[in-house]
Design a protein around this motif. Structure first.
Motif, short mmCIF file in Angstrom:
data_model
loop_
_atom_site.label_atom_id
_atom_site.label_comp_id
_atom_site.label_asym_id
_atom_site.label_seq_id
_atom_site.Cartn_x
_atom_site.Cartn_y
_atom_site.Cartn_z
N GLY A 81 21.52 14.03 9.79
CA GLY A 81 21.43 14.63 11.12
C GLY A 81 20.20 15.47 11.35
O GLY A 81 20.08 16.12 12.39
N GLN A 82 19.27 15.48 10.44
CA GLN A 82 18.05 16.27 10.62
C GLN A 82 17.00 15.55 11.45
O GLN A 82 16.07 16.18 11.94
CB GLN A 82 17.45 16.64 9.26
N ALA A 83 17.08 14.23 11.55
CA ALA A 83 16.09 13.44 12.29
C ALA A 83 16.84 12.46 13.18
O ALA A 83 18.02 12.17 12.98
CB ALA A 83 15.16 12.71 11.33
N THR A 84 16.11 11.94 14.17
CA THR A 84 16.73 11.03 15.13
C THR A 84 16.03 9.68 15.21
O THR A 84 16.37 8.87 16.06
CB THR A 84 16.72 11.66 16.53
N ASN A 85 15.06 9.43 14.35
CA ASN A 85 14.30 8.19 14.47
C ASN A 85 14.63 7.21 13.34
O ASN A 85 13.76 6.77 12.60
CB ASN A 85 12.80 8.49 14.51
N GLY A 86 15.89 6.83 13.26
CA GLY A 86 16.33 5.90 12.23
C GLY A 86 15.67 4.54 12.33
O GLY A 86 15.33 3.93 11.32
N GLY A 87 15.44 4.07 13.54
CA GLY A 87 14.79 2.77 13.73
C GLY A 87 13.36 2.77 13.24
O GLY A 87 12.89 1.80 12.63
N VAL A 88 12.67 3.87 13.49
CA VAL A 88 11.28 3.98 13.03
C VAL A 88 11.24 4.02 11.51
O VAL A 88 10.38 3.39 10.88
CB VAL A 88 10.61 5.25 13.64
N ALA A 89 12.18 4.72 10.89
CA ALA A 89 12.23 4.78 9.43
C ALA A 89 12.52 3.40 8.85
O ALA A 89 11.89 2.99 7.87
CB ALA A 89 13.29 5.78 8.99
N ILE A 90 13.43 2.67 9.45
CA ILE A 90 13.74 1.31 8.96
C ILE A 90 12.52 0.40 9.15
O ILE A 90 12.21 -0.41 8.28
CB ILE A 90 14.98 0.76 9.68
N ALA A 91 11.83 0.54 10.27
CA ALA A 91 10.63 -0.27 10.49
C ALA A 91 9.57 0.05 9.43
O ALA A 91 8.90 -0.87 8.92
CB ALA A 91 10.06 -0.01 11.89
N GLY A 92 9.43 1.30 9.05
CA GLY A 92 8.49 1.67 7.99
C GLY A 92 8.89 1.07 6.66
O GLY A 92 8.03 0.60 5.90
N ILE A 93 10.18 1.04 6.36
CA ILE A 93 10.67 0.45 5.11
C ILE A 93 10.40 -1.05 5.10
O ILE A 93 9.86 -1.60 4.13
CB ILE A 93 12.17 0.75 4.91
N VAL A 94 10.77 -1.73 6.18
CA VAL A 94 10.62 -3.18 6.24
C VAL A 94 9.14 -3.58 6.18
O VAL A 94 8.74 -4.46 5.41
CB VAL A 94 11.29 -3.75 7.51
N LEU A 95 8.30 -2.90 6.98
CA LEU A 95 6.87 -3.23 6.96
C LEU A 95 6.22 -2.84 5.64
O LEU A 95 5.27 -3.49 5.20
CB LEU A 95 6.17 -2.56 8.14
N GLY A 96 6.72 -1.79 5.00
CA GLY A 96 6.21 -1.42 3.68
C GLY A 96 6.50 -2.51 2.66
O GLY A 96 5.63 -2.89 1.87
N PHE A 97 7.74 -3.03 2.66
CA PHE A 97 8.07 -4.15 1.77
C PHE A 97 7.22 -5.38 2.09
O PHE A 97 6.76 -6.08 1.20
CB PHE A 97 9.56 -4.50 1.85
N LEU A 98 7.00 -5.63 3.37
CA LEU A 98 6.17 -6.77 3.78
C LEU A 98 4.74 -6.60 3.28
O LEU A 98 4.12 -7.56 2.80
CB LEU A 98 6.21 -6.92 5.30
N ALA A 99 4.20 -5.39 3.37
CA ALA A 99 2.84 -5.13 2.87
C ALA A 99 2.77 -5.38 1.37
O ALA A 99 1.79 -5.96 0.88
CB ALA A 99 2.42 -3.70 3.19
N ILE A 100 3.80 -4.99 0.64
CA ILE A 100 3.83 -5.22 -0.81
C ILE A 100 3.86 -6.71 -1.10
O ILE A 100 3.09 -7.22 -1.93
CB ILE A 100 5.04 -4.51 -1.45
N ILE A 101 4.72 -7.45 -0.41
CA ILE A 101 4.88 -8.88 -0.67
C ILE A 101 3.59 -9.64 -0.34
O ILE A 101 3.11 -10.45 -1.14
CB ILE A 101 6.08 -9.44 0.13
N VAL A 102 3.03 -9.36 0.83
CA VAL A 102 1.80 -10.06 1.22
C VAL A 102 0.66 -9.71 0.27
O VAL A 102 -0.14 -10.57 -0.11
CB VAL A 102 1.43 -9.73 2.69
N SER A 103 0.61 -8.47 -0.14
CA SER A 103 -0.43 -8.05 -1.07
C SER A 103 -0.27 -8.74 -2.42
O SER A 103 -1.27 -9.14 -3.05
CB SER A 103 -0.38 -6.53 -1.24
N LEU A 104 0.96 -8.91 -2.88
CA LEU A 104 1.19 -9.62 -4.14
C LEU A 104 0.85 -11.10 -4.03
O LEU A 104 0.45 -11.73 -5.01
CB LEU A 104 2.64 -9.43 -4.60
N ILE A 105 0.99 -11.67 -2.84
CA ILE A 105 0.60 -13.06 -2.62
C ILE A 105 -0.91 -13.23 -2.77
O ILE A 105 -1.39 -14.27 -3.21
CB ILE A 105 1.10 -13.55 -1.24
N PHE A 106 -1.67 -12.19 -2.43
CA PHE A 106 -3.12 -12.27 -2.54
C PHE A 106 -3.62 -12.26 -3.99
O PHE A 106 -4.74 -12.66 -4.25
CB PHE A 106 -3.79 -11.13 -1.76
#
Length: 159
Positions: A81-106
């Motif tokens: 209950g300290q923050a209200t931007n759960g969607g933004v946090a999830i987007a950061g997690i998902v895009l962070g994993f995507l950055a890791i995966i794409v980077s590993l593909i390189f």
């Protein structure tokens, strides 16, 4: 004639002189603070930068991991209950994993490019050269010529 009595001492609140007065009423609570949404936003921004620099491998992996970690911390703040931007946090997690995966593909792509331009031969030549500066320069010249011939470019500018 007697002197007037001395003035009474100022009222003392709490155990120490000059401490803060008690709240105006027993049910007093401090005003609520705003949501602490900074970590969710930080996770999203780092993940986007990680995606932009995923071709550098290190940039994508490092920034992606940091974004995922900060995203999970931000998600914990949302759950408590300290923050209200759960969607933004999830987007950061998902895009962070995507950055890791794409980077590993390189990684195999860069290894293939390194082998294609003769990088392994260059590394072997340098290891054989040891600390002999002339041999090291010869290795560098051979590598430069190979890159120039393979890609039909001039690595060194002509005056």
């Amino acid at each position: 004639m007697s002197e007037p009595p001395p003035p009474p001492p100022p009222p003392q609140w709490g155990a120490y002189p000059g401490s803060y007065p008690p709240p105006p009423y027993a049910g007093y609570t401090y005003p609520p603070t705003g949501p602490r949404n900074g970590l969710g936003i930080t996770a999203l921004v780092l993940a986007i930068i990680g995606l932009v620099f995923c071709w550098t491998v290190a940039g994508g992996v490092i920034l992606g991991v940091i974004a995922v970690v900060i995203g999970f911390v931000a998600r914990g703040r949302v759950n408590s209950g300290q923050a209200t931007n759960g969607g933004v946090a999830i987007a950061g997690i998902v895009l962070g994993f995507l950055a890791i995966i794409v980077s590993l593909i390189f990684i195999p792509i860069w290894i293939g490019v390194f082998r294609q331009v003769g990088g392994t031969d260059y590394v072997d030549c340098l290891s054989k050269a040891g600390s002999d500066q002339q041999a090291i320069q010869k290795c560098a010249d051979q590598f430069r010529e190979r890159v120039e011939n393979q890609f039909s470019i001039t690595v060194t500018p002509t005056p």
